[in-house]
Design a protein around this motif. Structure first.
Motif, PDB file in Angstrom:
ATOM      1  N   GLY A   1      55.350  39.072  15.690  1.00  0.00           N
ATOM      2  CA  GLY A   1      54.225  38.553  14.937  1.00  0.00           C
ATOM      3  C   GLY A   1      54.287  37.046  14.839  1.00  0.00           C
ATOM      4  O   GLY A   1      55.087  36.378  15.517  1.00  0.00           O
ATOM      5  N   ALA A   2      53.445  36.487  13.992  1.00  0.00           N
ATOM      6  CA  ALA A   2      53.410  35.036  13.825  1.00  0.00           C
ATOM      7  C   ALA A   2      52.745  34.688  12.507  1.00  0.00           C
ATOM      8  O   ALA A   2      51.952  35.471  11.963  1.00  0.00           O
ATOM      9  CB  ALA A   2      52.659  34.378  14.978  1.00  0.00           C
ATOM     10  N   VAL A   3      53.073  33.505  12.003  1.00  0.00           N
ATOM     11  CA  VAL A   3      52.444  32.943  10.808  1.00  0.00           C
ATOM     12  C   VAL A   3      52.092  31.494  11.122  1.00  0.00           C
ATOM     13  O   VAL A   3      52.923  30.747  11.638  1.00  0.00           O
ATOM     14  CB  VAL A   3      53.370  33.006   9.579  1.00  0.00           C
ATOM     15  CG1 VAL A   3      52.652  32.440   8.351  1.00  0.00           C
ATOM     16  CG2 VAL A   3      53.838  34.431   9.322  1.00  0.00           C
ATOM     17  N   ILE A   4      50.852  31.118  10.829  1.00  0.00           N
ATOM     18  CA  ILE A   4      50.366  29.762  11.090  1.00  0.00           C
ATOM     19  C   ILE A   4      49.817  29.201   9.791  1.00  0.00           C
ATOM     20  O   ILE A   4      49.018  29.852   9.105  1.00  0.00           O
ATOM     21  CB  ILE A   4      49.266  29.773  12.167  1.00  0.00           C
ATOM     22  CG1 ILE A   4      49.806  30.366  13.474  1.00  0.00           C
ATOM     23  CG2 ILE A   4      48.721  28.367  12.390  1.00  0.00           C
ATOM     24  CD1 ILE A   4      48.735  30.812  14.429  1.00  0.00           C
ATOM     25  N   MET A   5      50.240  27.985   9.436  1.00  0.00           N
ATOM     26  CA  MET A   5      49.754  27.333   8.232  1.00  0.00           C
ATOM     27  C   MET A   5      49.267  25.939   8.600  1.00  0.00           C
ATOM     28  O   MET A   5      49.912  25.229   9.383  1.00  0.00           O
ATOM     29  CB  MET A   5      50.844  27.273   7.161  1.00  0.00           C
ATOM     30  CG  MET A   5      51.483  28.626   6.888  1.00  0.00           C
ATOM     31  SD  MET A   5      52.549  28.694   5.423  1.00  0.00           S
ATOM     32  CE  MET A   5      51.317  29.125   4.193  1.00  0.00           C
ATOM     33  N   THR A   6      48.114  25.550   8.044  1.00  0.00           N
ATOM     34  CA  THR A   6      47.502  24.267   8.359  1.00  0.00           C
ATOM     35  C   THR A   6      47.096  23.553   7.070  1.00  0.00           C
ATOM     36  O   THR A   6      46.898  24.183   6.033  1.00  0.00           O
ATOM     37  CB  THR A   6      46.242  24.444   9.229  1.00  0.00           C
ATOM     38  OG1 THR A   6      45.169  24.956   8.418  1.00  0.00           O
ATOM     39  CG2 THR A   6      46.498  25.404  10.385  1.00  0.00           C
ATOM     40  N   ASN A   7      46.933  22.231   7.167  1.00  0.00           N
ATOM     41  CA  ASN A   7      46.484  21.456   6.009  1.00  0.00           C
ATOM     42  C   ASN A   7      45.117  20.826   6.259  1.00  0.00           C
ATOM     43  O   ASN A   7      44.872  19.667   5.976  1.00  0.00           O
ATOM     44  CB  ASN A   7      47.510  20.400   5.598  1.00  0.00           C
ATOM     45  CG  ASN A   7      47.771  19.370   6.683  1.00  0.00           C
ATOM     46  OD1 ASN A   7      47.482  19.598   7.854  1.00  0.00           O
ATOM     47  ND2 ASN A   7      48.320  18.223   6.291  1.00  0.00           N
ATOM     48  N   GLY A   8      44.196  21.625   6.816  1.00  0.00           N
ATOM     49  CA  GLY A   8      42.826  21.181   7.036  1.00  0.00           C
ATOM     50  C   GLY A   8      41.852  22.316   6.833  1.00  0.00           C
ATOM     51  O   GLY A   8      42.146  23.475   7.176  1.00  0.00           O
ATOM     52  N   ASP A   9      40.677  22.004   6.294  1.00  0.00           N
ATOM     53  CA  ASP A   9      39.670  23.030   6.018  1.00  0.00           C
ATOM     54  C   ASP A   9      39.208  23.770   7.264  1.00  0.00           C
ATOM     55  O   ASP A   9      38.732  24.900   7.175  1.00  0.00           O
ATOM     56  CB  ASP A   9      38.447  22.403   5.340  1.00  0.00           C
ATOM     57  CG  ASP A   9      38.562  22.388   3.827  1.00  0.00           C
ATOM     58  OD1 ASP A   9      39.458  23.057   3.299  1.00  0.00           O
ATOM     59  OD2 ASP A   9      37.742  21.708   3.177  1.00  0.00           O
ATOM     60  N   GLN A  10      39.303  23.134   8.437  1.00  0.00           N
ATOM     61  CA  GLN A  10      38.918  23.801   9.676  1.00  0.00           C
ATOM     62  C   GLN A  10      40.122  24.428  10.376  1.00  0.00           C
ATOM     63  O   GLN A  10      40.063  24.767  11.555  1.00  0.00           O
ATOM     64  CB  GLN A  10      38.200  22.822  10.610  1.00  0.00           C
ATOM     65  CG  GLN A  10      36.892  22.296  10.042  1.00  0.00           C
ATOM     66  CD  GLN A  10      36.086  21.529  11.058  1.00  0.00           C
ATOM     67  OE1 GLN A  10      35.337  22.104  11.861  1.00  0.00           O
ATOM     68  NE2 GLN A  10      36.239  20.210  11.049  1.00  0.00           N
TER      69      GLN A  10
END
Length: 419
Positions: free
Chosen positions: A384-393
């Motif tokens: 599996g994978a987990v992705i985290m971002t710091n932008g609304d898009q």
């Protein structure tokens, strides 16, 4: 099926566009990282995938620039091993994203909360199918004609079938008054919510309003009849866990879930402790402007309050899947995990979405707070994978990255579709 988190709307402000230099997305290998993983990751970041097969691959640097997402953190799980990389920056002009950089997990808080509730049910301290008003102490779900016909239960709260209102919480800007949990549950009448948009000095009677920016959490249709996503329902769960155990929610979740799942960089404190703030990413709007004042504060901890890293979320998801398949059970027994991950209305189990058929079932959940977007998925075989971002898009970007990972690791689901 890929969970499209890019369409969840948040309030944005118009402003000048801050562009991330492409070089910020070309981070080198981390010390001590696995060589095979590094090669795979380089192929992934240079081969992001659109939803349709046959479209040309895209680079992570180009997509981060186009979508005004300064930072991305990625954890990939393969063969039960978690490896992580950070790309871009935690704040424009600031430090690079590392695997230890903290992000708001937003609604990925919900499956973590669900495990705590299920652990208490497993121990006999909660009843999954009893009327939760019998266990709530200082606040009760307001009775009405719908609750006369069918009761709100913990099971229904966890799988979003309890008929509860308030789908999402916008949080509270840094420096603004933050309501209590009971105030959030009681909500604000419409005229107070309208006033919250204006300067308090313009209204002598503004002080009569509790600073709550959402409606009361109530039952607006018969429980158990249909799926309707409800962050308000998980706020009731938060209240329930506090009432039953007598413990503060952050401490309870640390004891029941975070420590057992080795989530060593995670916590439900809102706002963050001062010594943790240097490791926290700054959230950005879709215009490229930072969220004014920094991360919003979410007193609705169970629904949206977790600060964490992709590595920690990957350990959590892997632990849940292992319990599900009977490999080991640090928190949940296999019987409890089977209840948790049996899909019901809307394909939701008791916490996460559950898709597919054995031996290729998977769990997933997305999270969207103001300026933070995340995506988690885990197959029953431990990939599996987990992705985290710091932008609304970041939702669109996370979907593209996830399709790139699915292609690289040849997942049975989640790759671009052939039309």
């Amino acid at each position: 099926m890929t969970l499209n988190v890019g369409r969840i709307a948040l309030l944005v402000i118009i402003g000048s566009i801050a562009t991330l230099p492409a070089s910020h997305a070309q981070d080198g290998a981390l010390p001590g990282s696995n060589g095979d993983f590094e090669q795979r990751m380089q192929r992934i970041v240079n081969g992001l995938r659109a939803a349709t097969a046959g479209a040309p691959p895209m680079t992570l640097a180009d997509r981060m620039n186009a979508l005004h997402v300064p930072g991305v953190s990625i954890a990939v799980v393969h063969g039960g091993i978690v490896e992580a990389r950070g790309f871009g920056v935690a704040a424009i002009g600031g430090p690079a994203v590392l695997p230890e950089t903290l992000f708001q997990a937003a609604s990925i808080s919900k499956p973590v909360t669900a495990v705590a509730a299920l652990a208490l049910a497993q121990a006999g301290e909660l009843d999954l199918d009893g009327d939760v008003n019998l266990s709530l102490k200082t606040w009760k779900i307001p009775p009405n004609s719908f609750t006369d016909r069918s009761k709100v239960t913990l099971r229904r709260l966890l799988n979003h079938s309890a008929g509860i209102t308030v789908p999402y919480f916008p949080g509270y800007p840094a420096g603004a008054p933050v309501p209590s949990l009971d105030d959030v549950l009681n909500g604000a009448p419409p005229w107070c919510r309208d006033l919250n948009k204006f300067e308090p000095s313009a209204h002598d009677w503004f002080a009569l309003c509790v600073p709550v920016n959402t409606a009361p959490v109530v039952v607006d249709h018969e429980p158990g009849v249909r799926f309707e996503y409800s962050s308000g329902g998980y706020t009731i769960v938060q209240k329930l866990l506090i009432d039953v155990t007598g413990k503060p929610f952050p401490r309870l979740l640390e004891e029941l879930v975070l420590k057992p799942f080795e989530m060593t960089h995670s916590g439900f404190l809102q706002p963050l402790r001062r010594n943790d703030t240097p490791m926290a990413a700054t959230p950005y709007r879709s215009t490229g402007e930072p969220v004014p004042g920094g991360p919003h504060i979410y007193p609705e901890l169970a629904a949206a309050g977790l600060w964490t890293t992709p590595t920690d979320v990957a350990h959590f998801a892997l632990g849940v899947v292992r319990a599900w398949t009977g490999r080991d059970a640090p928190v949940l027994s296999q019987a409890t995990a089977l209840q948790m991950l049996t899909p019901g209305l809307g394909n939701y189990g008791l916490g996460p979405i559950v898709l597919g058929v054995a031996p290729h079932r998977r769990i997933l959940h997305a999270g969207v707070n103001d300026g933070f977007v995340s995506l988690m998925t885990m197959f029953e075989n431990g990939d599996g994978a987990v992705i985290m971002t710091n932008g609304d898009q970041g939702g669109e970007l996370a979907n593209e990255i996830m399709r790139g990972i699915a292609t690289e690791y040849d997942w049975p689901d989640g790759q671009p579709k052939v039309h």
